[in-house]
Design a protein around this motif. Structure first.
Motif, short mmCIF file in Angstrom:
data_model
loop_
_atom_site.label_atom_id
_atom_site.label_comp_id
_atom_site.label_asym_id
_atom_site.label_seq_id
_atom_site.Cartn_x
_atom_site.Cartn_y
_atom_site.Cartn_z
N PHE A 289 0.82 -1.21 0.00
CA PHE A 289 0.00 0.00 0.00
C PHE A 289 0.86 1.26 0.00
O PHE A 289 2.00 1.26 0.46
CB PHE A 289 -0.89 0.03 1.24
N VAL A 290 0.26 2.35 -0.49
CA VAL A 290 0.88 3.67 -0.48
C VAL A 290 -0.20 4.65 -0.02
O VAL A 290 -1.31 4.61 -0.55
CB VAL A 290 1.35 4.07 -1.90
N THR A 291 0.09 5.52 0.93
CA THR A 291 -0.91 6.54 1.28
C THR A 291 -0.81 7.68 0.28
O THR A 291 0.28 8.02 -0.18
CB THR A 291 -0.73 7.11 2.70
N TRP A 292 -1.95 8.26 -0.06
CA TRP A 292 -1.97 9.36 -1.04
C TRP A 292 -2.41 10.67 -0.40
O TRP A 292 -2.34 11.72 -1.02
CB TRP A 292 -2.93 9.02 -2.19
N ARG A 317 -15.71 14.48 1.63
CA ARG A 317 -15.39 15.04 0.33
C ARG A 317 -14.47 16.26 0.49
O ARG A 317 -13.46 16.39 -0.19
CB ARG A 317 -16.71 15.43 -0.34
N ARG A 318 -14.83 17.11 1.44
CA ARG A 318 -14.01 18.30 1.67
C ARG A 318 -12.64 17.90 2.20
O ARG A 318 -11.63 18.49 1.82
CB ARG A 318 -14.71 19.25 2.65
N ALA A 319 -12.62 16.89 3.07
CA ALA A 319 -11.35 16.43 3.62
C ALA A 319 -10.47 15.89 2.49
O ALA A 319 -9.25 16.14 2.45
CB ALA A 319 -11.59 15.35 4.67
N THR A 320 -11.09 15.16 1.56
CA THR A 320 -10.33 14.61 0.44
C THR A 320 -9.80 15.72 -0.46
O THR A 320 -8.64 15.71 -0.88
CB THR A 320 -11.23 13.65 -0.37
N GLU A 321 -10.66 16.70 -0.73
CA GLU A 321 -10.23 17.83 -1.57
C GLU A 321 -9.03 18.55 -0.95
O GLU A 321 -8.03 18.82 -1.62
CB GLU A 321 -11.37 18.85 -1.70
N LEU A 322 -9.14 18.84 0.36
CA LEU A 322 -8.04 19.54 1.04
C LEU A 322 -6.77 18.70 1.00
O LEU A 322 -5.67 19.21 0.80
CB LEU A 322 -8.43 19.82 2.50
N GLN A 325 -5.26 18.69 -2.49
CA GLN A 325 -4.67 20.00 -2.75
C GLN A 325 -3.31 20.10 -2.06
O GLN A 325 -2.32 20.48 -2.66
CB GLN A 325 -5.63 21.04 -2.18
N TYR A 326 -3.29 19.69 -0.79
CA TYR A 326 -2.03 19.76 -0.04
C TYR A 326 -0.98 18.85 -0.68
O TYR A 326 0.20 19.21 -0.78
CB TYR A 326 -2.26 19.35 1.43
N MET A 327 -1.41 17.66 -1.11
CA MET A 327 -0.47 16.68 -1.64
C MET A 327 -0.09 16.96 -3.09
O MET A 327 0.81 16.30 -3.65
CB MET A 327 -1.05 15.26 -1.54
N GLY A 328 -0.76 17.91 -3.73
CA GLY A 328 -0.45 18.22 -5.13
C GLY A 328 -0.79 17.06 -6.05
O GLY A 328 -0.03 16.74 -6.97
N LEU A 329 -1.92 16.42 -5.80
CA LEU A 329 -2.34 15.26 -6.61
C LEU A 329 -3.76 15.47 -7.10
O LEU A 329 -4.52 16.25 -6.53
CB LEU A 329 -2.30 13.98 -5.76
N GLU A 330 -4.11 14.76 -8.17
CA GLU A 330 -5.47 14.85 -8.66
C GLU A 330 -6.08 13.44 -8.70
O GLU A 330 -5.35 12.45 -8.83
CB GLU A 330 -5.53 15.52 -10.03
N PRO A 331 -7.41 13.35 -8.59
CA PRO A 331 -8.06 12.04 -8.63
C PRO A 331 -7.70 11.32 -9.92
O PRO A 331 -7.55 11.95 -10.97
CB PRO A 331 -9.55 12.37 -8.60
N GLY A 332 -7.53 10.01 -9.82
CA GLY A 332 -7.28 9.22 -11.03
C GLY A 332 -5.81 9.04 -11.36
O GLY A 332 -5.45 8.20 -12.19
N ARG A 333 -4.92 9.79 -10.72
CA ARG A 333 -3.49 9.63 -10.99
C ARG A 333 -3.05 8.22 -10.56
O ARG A 333 -3.37 7.78 -9.46
CB ARG A 333 -2.69 10.69 -10.22
N LYS A 334 -2.29 7.54 -11.44
CA LYS A 334 -1.78 6.21 -11.06
C LYS A 334 -0.73 6.36 -9.96
O LYS A 334 0.16 7.21 -10.07
CB LYS A 334 -1.13 5.54 -12.28
N GLY A 438 8.02 18.34 7.84
CA GLY A 438 8.53 19.65 7.46
C GLY A 438 7.40 20.39 6.78
O GLY A 438 6.61 19.80 6.05
N ARG A 439 7.32 21.68 7.04
CA ARG A 439 6.20 22.47 6.54
C ARG A 439 6.09 22.38 5.02
O ARG A 439 7.07 22.60 4.31
CB ARG A 439 6.36 23.92 6.96
N GLY A 440 4.90 22.05 4.53
CA GLY A 440 4.68 21.96 3.08
C GLY A 440 5.18 20.65 2.49
O GLY A 440 4.98 20.38 1.31
N GLY A 441 5.84 19.81 3.29
CA GLY A 441 6.34 18.53 2.81
C GLY A 441 5.20 17.55 2.58
O GLY A 441 4.18 17.62 3.26
N ARG A 442 5.38 16.65 1.61
CA ARG A 442 4.33 15.70 1.26
C ARG A 442 4.81 14.28 1.54
O ARG A 442 5.76 13.80 0.93
CB ARG A 442 3.98 15.85 -0.22
#
Ligand code: SF4
Lengths: 469, 202
Positions: A289-292, A317-322, A325-334, A438-442
């Motif tokens: 597994f990988v957390t996203w 839904r809002r939690a997922t959106e946030l 956004q923080y992780m710099g990812l979009e739904p559907g990305r492999k 670290g701040r802003g780190g993903r």
């Protein structure tokens, strides 16, 4: 004659000191582990009230959270961290507590050294001002994290006033496939029950897949219990537990060992014991597994994709959106298409010798991607020595990994090991909260093998297809 | 410990679920060895930019929520790290209680040791308070620990459950170390009966 009892109930009953009417039960604490970050205010409280540490011999301290991982002897440049470490040294001296200090051959992350020194034993009650105290439950101990006020309470009384938690059994059927580790089991469970799925409960992990785990694997699993909201996680002691403890520095010897083993063998839950909740997991359904996202329940199979929003309730839904956004990812990305900048192999979840062996096996004969900076931070000085004896450090260094001194390091970045804003990290630690490393780190949580493979590939990759040398 | 009996105050809404203690008080502020002065760092990474400028988007920076003493938040508030600094920061900032549909265990435990209340209401009830805090200017509610009740001037009234001993300690501001020490004889007796020859001789 008491009825059929769970492992938890047996330990709880044995440690009940008093049950005052209308108040929380008072339980005895066998072992109190202390570190520099959550203890200074507790010692101050003792001093202010003119109290002593009731049982200094049941209290053991180390420094781990903000120690640098540069070669030992390098002065600590962070003066506030240095002040906190000095406070612990002073407090241990004043109150007569054994401290495994910076320069001690026994120093390490508090949840790594307790077990490897044999301080952690089945049937004990163990607390520490740290949520990942759940790690010690791997031995069939009742071990949980407490806050600083409770640290002071245990120092003063060797007891805690606690409401009795509920019990939950997580029964893991079948076997984990090759490349699927205890970390993946933990992430799979949290993905299924959620980060508050076990709130108010003590989890007992059972079933053939759990029995087959080594002590290291059980510690990884119990460690992450708190990420499911659990008060504690436990695995009943068995031959694996007993042979791990034999000969450890603080383990009993001679006749005392025989007595201890007899007690330990009496601990496993009785056949018909009832749990407040039961969850079944099929090990064969699990994969790496990988957390996203930004909590450990936001998890996907390495072969999967970042999920979409379909079917989510408004708050989720809002939690997922946030999170996206923080992780710099979009739904559907492999997941396998996510590139990384950093790799951290370490933390109380995955920094034991077995974790390093697994990662080294992956790294052997390969080289870290030119776009990635990767570091390996052993959980303790003892792990570091063992790894060096086996030559693991050479494998890592030849492959381009940094080989550092023991401590919590980039698990929470209280020392200088931190991510820069926007940097993406494959990490073997336990929390992917915003800013944790670290701040802003993903942060993406993975197993040690998956982290090592990602370091080499430069992106996540399914370890089950790895070409081992 | 400061007692908590009945408190009326302005409500600030934090419409997020799973707010973890790393957000409430980020790790860079855990190096202090005092219990005080953490309020200035509350929600630091949400309240301030990297350069230390106030983030106007964050709810606690909105002037209309200035002086709020009650926080309403999504479920599983206070999850993650056991750091009691999270409670110290909330209290030092001026909050007296958080209202949510669920809390992480260690966070609730830590709260009660500091005269700080975690109020569990049903999800629908939390949603009503959240909505009103967004819509009504200077929205105030009363958290009444004597009656175990939350109420507002618009007719909202809901009861909450709390462990009776925890409630007793909060109402009276009792230090539970002192209470446990009343059982010193029983602790002595326990240690005599359980010498635990196989316990670690650290
Ligand atoms: S390694 Fe990380 S999670 Fe473990 S004790 Fe250290 S900071 Fe906490």
């Amino acid at each position: 004659m008491v009825g059929q009892q769970t492992l938890f109930q047996k330990i709880w009953d044995r440690h009940l000191v008093a049950q005052p009417a209308g108040r929380s039960p008072i339980i005895y604490i066998d072992l109190h582990l202390v570190h520099e970050v959550t203890s200074p205010q507790a010692f101050d409280g003792l001093r202010a009230a003119g109290r002593k540490v009731r049982r200094p011999t049941r209290t053991v301290a180390t420094v781990d959270h903000n120690v640098p991982t540069e070669p030992r002897g390098t002065p600590i440049t962070d003066l506030i961290a240095a002040r906190q470490i000095a406070a612990l040294q002073q407090n241990c001296k004043e109150f007569g507590i054994q401290l495994f200090d910076m320069d001690s051959p026994e120093q390490g992350i508090v949840h790594v050294i307790g077990p490897e020194l044999g301080l952690t034993q089945p049937g004990m009650t163990i607390v520490c001002g740290d949520s990942h105290t759940s790690t010690h439950g791997a031995f069939g101990a009742l071990a949980f994290g407490i806050g600083t006020s409770e640290v002071e309470h245990v120092l003063a009384t060797q007891c805690l006033a606690q409401q009795k938690p509920k019990t939950m059994k997580i029964d893991v059927r079948g076997r984990l496939a090759d490349g699927v580790t205890a970390k993946d089991l933990a992430l799979g469970i949290i993905g299924q029950i959620g980060t508050d799925g076990a709130t108010g409960h003590v989890i007992e992990y059972a079933g053939p897949a759990v029995r087959a785990l080594s002590m290291e694997g059980r510690m990884t699993l119990c460690n992450m219990s708190i990420e499911a909201g659990a008060r504690a996680g436990m695995v009943a002691p068995d031959e694996t537990t007993i042979s791990y403890l034999k000969g450890k520095k603080f383990a009993p010897t001679g006749k005392a060992w025989e007595q201890a083993v007899a007690y330990w063998r009496s601990l496993p839950s009785d056949g018909g014991a009832q749990f407040d909740k039961v969850v079944e997991i099929d090990a064969a359904q699990l994969c790496p597994f990988v957390t996203w996202g930004t909590n450990p329940g936001m998890v996907a199979p390495v072969t999967g994709r970042v999920p979409g929003m379909n079917g989510l309730k408004e708050a989720e839904r809002r939690a997922t959106e946030l999170a996206l956004q923080y992780m710099g990812l979009e739904p559907g990305r492999k997941i396998e298409d996510i590139n990384i900048d950093r790799v951290f192999i370490g933390s109380c979840t995955n920094s034991r010798i077995e974790d390093l062996r697994a990662a080294a096996r992956v790294a052997k004969g390969h080289h870290v991607s030119t776009k990635v900076r990767a570091m390996v931070v052993p959980g303790s000085q003892a792990v570091k020595r063992a790894a060096e004896q086996e030559g693991l450090h050479r494998i890592f260094q030849d492959a381009g990994f940094e080989w550092r001194e023991s401590g919590c390091s980039m698990c929470l970045g209280m020392n200088p090991d931190i991510l820069q804003p926007g940097e993406r990290c494959a990490s073997t630690s336990n929390r992917n909260f915003e800013g944790r490393q670290g701040r802003g780190g993903r942060t993406h949580l993975v197993s040690p093998m998956m982290a090592a493979a990602a370091a080499i590939a430069g992106h996540f990759t399914d370890i089950r297809n790895w070409k081992f040398e | 410990m400061k007692p908590f009996t009945v408190h009326r105050g302005r409500v600030a809404p934090l419409d997020r679920v799973n707010v973890d203690t790393d957000q409430i008080i980020p790790k860079q502020f855990l190096k202090r060895i005092e219990k005080t002065g953490f309020g200035q760092f509350l929600f630091n990474d949400w309240r301030f930019s990297n350069e230390g400028k106030k983030n106007p988007e964050f709810v606690l920076n909105e002037p209309r929520y200035e002086g709020a003493t009650l926080l309403v938040a999504g479920k599983n508030f206070g999850c993650g790290s056991s750091r009691e600094h999270a409670v110290w920061a909330l209290a030092d900032f001026g909050f007296r209680a958080v209202i949510s549909s669920s809390f992480a265990d260690i966070f609730s435990n830590n709260s009660t040791k500091n005269g700080f209340l975690t109020v569990v209401l049903r999800e629908e009830e939390v949603a009503i308070l959240m909505k009103r805090a967004f819509e009504i200017d200077d929205y105030q509610i009363t958290v009444d620990l004597e009656k175990c009740e939350v109420r507002d001037d618009q007719g909202f009234r809901a009861n909450f459950a709390i462990d009776s001993f925890v409630r007793h300690c909060l109402l009276n501001g009792l230090d539970d170390i002192g209470l446990t020490l009343q059982h010193a004889a029983e602790i002595d007796e326990f240690e005599r009966l359980h010498p635990m020859p196989f316990a670690s001789q650290a």
